[in-house]
Design an enzyme around this catalytic site. Structure first.
Site, PDB file in Angstrom:
ATOM      1  N   CYS A   1       0.837  -1.207   0.000  1.00  0.00           N
ATOM      2  CA  CYS A   1       0.000   0.000   0.000  1.00  0.00           C
ATOM      3  C   CYS A   1       0.865   1.247   0.000  1.00  0.00           C
ATOM      4  CB  CYS A   1      -0.904  -0.018   1.240  1.00  0.00           C
ATOM      5  SG  CYS A   1      -1.786   1.541   1.497  1.00  0.00           S
TER       6      CYS A   1
ATOM      7  N   GLY B   1      -5.521   5.967   5.518  1.00  0.00           N
ATOM      8  CA  GLY B   1      -5.604   5.815   6.963  1.00  0.00           C
ATOM      9  C   GLY B   1      -6.331   4.575   7.433  1.00  0.00           C
TER      10      GLY B   1
ATOM     11  N   SER C   1     -13.627   0.036   6.095  1.00  0.00           N
ATOM     12  CA  SER C   1     -12.635  -1.009   5.861  1.00  0.00           C
ATOM     13  C   SER C   1     -11.523  -0.923   6.894  1.00  0.00           C
ATOM     14  CB  SER C   1     -12.052  -0.846   4.451  1.00  0.00           C
ATOM     15  OG  SER C   1     -10.967  -1.722   4.257  1.00  0.00           O
TER      16      SER C   1
ATOM     17  N   SER D   1      -9.603  -6.195   5.536  1.00  0.00           N
ATOM     18  CA  SER D   1      -8.514  -6.423   4.580  1.00  0.00           C
ATOM     19  C   SER D   1      -7.777  -7.685   4.986  1.00  0.00           C
ATOM     20  CB  SER D   1      -7.555  -5.226   4.602  1.00  0.00           C
ATOM     21  OG  SER D   1      -8.237  -4.080   4.160  1.00  0.00           O
ATOM     22  N   LEU D   2      -8.134  -8.797   4.357  1.00  0.00           N
ATOM     23  CA  LEU D   2      -7.579 -10.089   4.758  1.00  0.00           C
ATOM     24  C   LEU D   2      -6.251 -10.352   4.033  1.00  0.00           C
ATOM     25  CD1 LEU D   2      -8.532 -12.344   6.654  1.00  0.00           C
ATOM     26  CD2 LEU D   2      -9.464 -13.511   4.662  1.00  0.00           C
TER      27      LEU D   2
ATOM     28  N   CYS E   1      -5.435   3.790  -3.820  1.00  0.00           N
ATOM     29  CA  CYS E   1      -5.096   4.279  -2.483  1.00  0.00           C
ATOM     30  C   CYS E   1      -3.729   4.972  -2.458  1.00  0.00           C
ATOM     31  CB  CYS E   1      -5.067   3.040  -1.593  1.00  0.00           C
ATOM     32  SG  CYS E   1      -5.070   3.341   0.141  1.00  0.00           S
TER      33      CYS E   1
HETATM   34  N1  SAH Z   1      -6.694   1.113   6.254  1.00  0.00           N
HETATM   35  C1  SAH Z   1      -7.867   0.456   5.860  1.00  0.00           C
HETATM   36  C2  SAH Z   1      -8.670   1.205   4.804  1.00  0.00           C
HETATM   37  C3  SAH Z   1      -7.903   1.896   3.727  1.00  0.00           C
HETATM   38  S1  SAH Z   1      -7.143   0.882   2.510  1.00  0.00           S
HETATM   39  C4  SAH Z   1      -7.564  -0.948   5.377  1.00  0.00           C
HETATM   40  O1  SAH Z   1      -6.389  -1.276   5.232  1.00  0.00           O
HETATM   41  O2  SAH Z   1      -8.509  -1.716   5.214  1.00  0.00           O
HETATM   42  C5  SAH Z   1      -8.548   0.279   1.561  1.00  0.00           C
HETATM   43  C6  SAH Z   1      -8.272  -1.029   0.817  1.00  0.00           C
HETATM   44  O3  SAH Z   1      -7.357  -0.833  -0.276  1.00  0.00           O
HETATM   45  C7  SAH Z   1      -7.639  -2.091   1.702  1.00  0.00           C
HETATM   46  O4  SAH Z   1      -8.246  -3.349   1.488  1.00  0.00           O
HETATM   47  C8  SAH Z   1      -6.215  -2.108   1.214  1.00  0.00           C
HETATM   48  O5  SAH Z   1      -5.591  -3.299   1.547  1.00  0.00           O
HETATM   49  C9  SAH Z   1      -6.388  -1.862  -0.264  1.00  0.00           C
HETATM   50  N2  SAH Z   1      -5.168  -1.399  -0.950  1.00  0.00           N
HETATM   51  C10 SAH Z   1      -4.198  -0.607  -0.492  1.00  0.00           C
HETATM   52  N3  SAH Z   1      -3.241  -0.411  -1.440  1.00  0.00           N
HETATM   53  C11 SAH Z   1      -3.621  -1.099  -2.524  1.00  0.00           C
HETATM   54  C12 SAH Z   1      -3.053  -1.283  -3.838  1.00  0.00           C
HETATM   55  N4  SAH Z   1      -1.922  -0.701  -4.183  1.00  0.00           N
HETATM   56  N5  SAH Z   1      -3.739  -2.053  -4.707  1.00  0.00           N
HETATM   57  C13 SAH Z   1      -4.927  -2.628  -4.351  1.00  0.00           C
HETATM   58  N6  SAH Z   1      -5.505  -2.487  -3.146  1.00  0.00           N
HETATM   59  C14 SAH Z   1      -4.866  -1.732  -2.231  1.00  0.00           C
HETATM   60 FE1  SF4 Z   2      -2.796   1.785   6.252  1.00  0.00          FE
HETATM   61 FE2  SF4 Z   2      -4.819   0.414   5.096  1.00  0.00          FE
HETATM   62 FE3  SF4 Z   2      -2.660   1.171   3.667  1.00  0.00          FE
HETATM   63 FE4  SF4 Z   2      -2.449  -0.760   5.501  1.00  0.00          FE
HETATM   64  S1  SF4 Z   2      -3.701  -0.826   3.608  1.00  0.00           S
HETATM   65  S2  SF4 Z   2      -1.013   0.958   5.191  1.00  0.00           S
HETATM   66  S3  SF4 Z   2      -3.838  -0.026   7.081  1.00  0.00           S
HETATM   67  S4  SF4 Z   2      -4.149   2.526   4.609  1.00  0.00           S
END
Ligand code: SAH
Ligand code: SF4
Length: 408
Positions: free
Chosen positions: A155, A209, A241, A263-264, A383
């Protein structure tokens, strides 16, 4: 030693969540009432001398102006006395977050980079907000923090440190701002006031976040968004989420009551701890137990398990079968998310064929398994990515973008 191992060790060795510095947030002198709850509005009215016995009625009127009509000035609030309007304007504003950049994709997806009060090293505090129109709904993806304390390895937000939590007002005001930009307010017509087709019909808290690490503000902000006399987006159309902050999952069910997405991303603790380092603190068994006990869980109110498809990492058909076994008994759907790469990321998105085969196994086991269609690819609508694009722009380009956002 790999980067992931170093990171994992650092996490295992300390209570990392409290360790990163949080910038001090200095509230602006005149506070904006946009995003305020009823209780906060009542307090604000008290501070400008509105007598207690009038408070309820005045709150209701102002509530309507802000959240049903989208009023942008106190002068527009014609049901209030001139004196009250002046007192409010002297002490408060109706300012929304500033749009620092707006991008509109070929598929209609819109992405806004929002500037919030506060500054870090000369740069403003920024979060992003994405609007995704679909045939039967319009979904707004909102943020809960500037940056994130967690460091999920796939992420981009995870590479940015936490700067600060958003306030409840800033959370709700993302919906207000989207309604402004999309002209999505109720209007007076010759036949009385009539609802337009709501462009923002759903909200997902999947922007920047970790919402469950900013619990009170997220709760209060989402309760404003869900209020039936205001922004009126029902809790069944709001999804929060989380990466798995176990102690706050039950609280989210009882105090917020919105739909839950988890987010599994992996089916073993070993891999999940690498992808979602928070798993070291709250491992899979605890997370799934909290999901099983999510208040209000039923076949009509399922948990969404998000699973990002990373080529050769978590996308084998054995993983798909293990996933189905893992969530057995939990009313759920599984959202397969094609990985959205960002500059410097070490993963690739799984091949389309593999995603389809994976999805088939999940589907055959009786779970809806929609693959989240990549939207707004031409504007990097994943994201954390608008922010990273804008960080690369020169000051001149940023100004040009801002001017563009202000004129159209
Ligand atoms: N922090 C929370 C919500 C924000 S992220 C969380 O982690 O659930 C929202 C979703 O986008 C999460 O499922 C995260 O794992 C996913 N995500 C983050 N970066 C990503 C990427 N580069 N490609 C696809 N999904 C991504
Ligand atoms: Fe933060 Fe969600 Fe990104 Fe993980 S996926 S770094 S918890 S915003």
């Amino acid at each position: 030693m790999t980067g992931a191992a170093t990171q994992a060790e650092a996490i295992a060795s300390a209570d990392f969540i409290e360790k990163r510095p949080i910038e001090r947030y200095v509230a602006p002198v005149k506070r904006s009432l946009v995003g305020y709850s009823r209780a906060a509005l009542a307090e604000a009215l008290g501070s400008v001398g509105v007598p207690e016995r009038q408070s309820r009625m005045r709150v209701q009127q102002i509530w309507h102006w802000i959240y049903v009509r989208g009023a942008q000035s106190f002068d527009a609030m014609t049901t209030l006395s001139k004196d009250l309007r002046t007192a409010l304007a002297d002490n408060f504003t109706l300012v929304r977050p500033q749009i620092a950049a707006e991008q509109i994709s070929m598929d209609g997806t819109r992405k806004w980079l929002l500037q919030l009060p506060g500054e870090i090293g000369g740069s403003p505090h920024e979060v992003e907000c994405v609007y995704i129109p679909e045939a039967d709904r319009g979904t707004l993806c909102i943020s809960s923090q500037v940056g994130c304390t967690l460091s999920c390895t796939f992420c981009h937000t995870g590479t940015q440190r936490l700067v600060r939590n958003l306030t409840a007002g800033e959370i709700a005001s993302q919906v207000v701002l989207a309604r402004d930009r999309l002209a999505d307010w109720y209007r007076e017509t010759a036949h009385g006031s009539e609802p337009e087709k709501r462009l923002v019909s759903n909200v997902v808290m999947m922007g920047m976040g970790e919402p469950l690490y900013n619990f009170e503000a997220v709760r209060d902000g989402l309760n404003v968004v869900a209020d039936g006399d205001g922004l009126s987006i029902s809790k069944r159309r709001i999804t929060l989420s989380t990466s798995g902050v176990v102690p706050n999952i039950t609280r989210a069910g009882t105090e917020i009551g919105v739909m839950l997405a988890v987010s599994l991303h992996a089916v073993t603790d070993e891999l999940r701890s690498e992808l979602v380092p928070l798993n070291r603190k709250y491992p899979l068994a605890e997370l799934l137990e909290a999901c099983r006990n999510y208040p209000g869980l039923s076949n009509a109110r399922r948990i969404t398990f998000e699973y990002v498809m990373l080529k050769g990492v978590n996308d084998s058909l054995a993983d798909a079968r293990a996933l189905v076994r893992l969530i057995k008994g939990i009313p759920a759907k599984i959202n397969l998310i094609p990985f959205n790469p960002w500059p410097g990321s070490k993963y690739e998105c799984s091949d389309w064929q593999q995603i389809e085969k994976f999805s088939e196994i999940v589907f055959d086991a009786g779970y809806a398994s929609p693959v989240r269609t990549p939207r707004g690819r031409d504007i990097l609508a994943a994201c954390g990515q608008l922010k990273s694009t804008s960080e690369k722009l020169s000051a001149r380009e940023r100004l040009a973008l801002r001017a563009m956002a202000m004129t159209d």
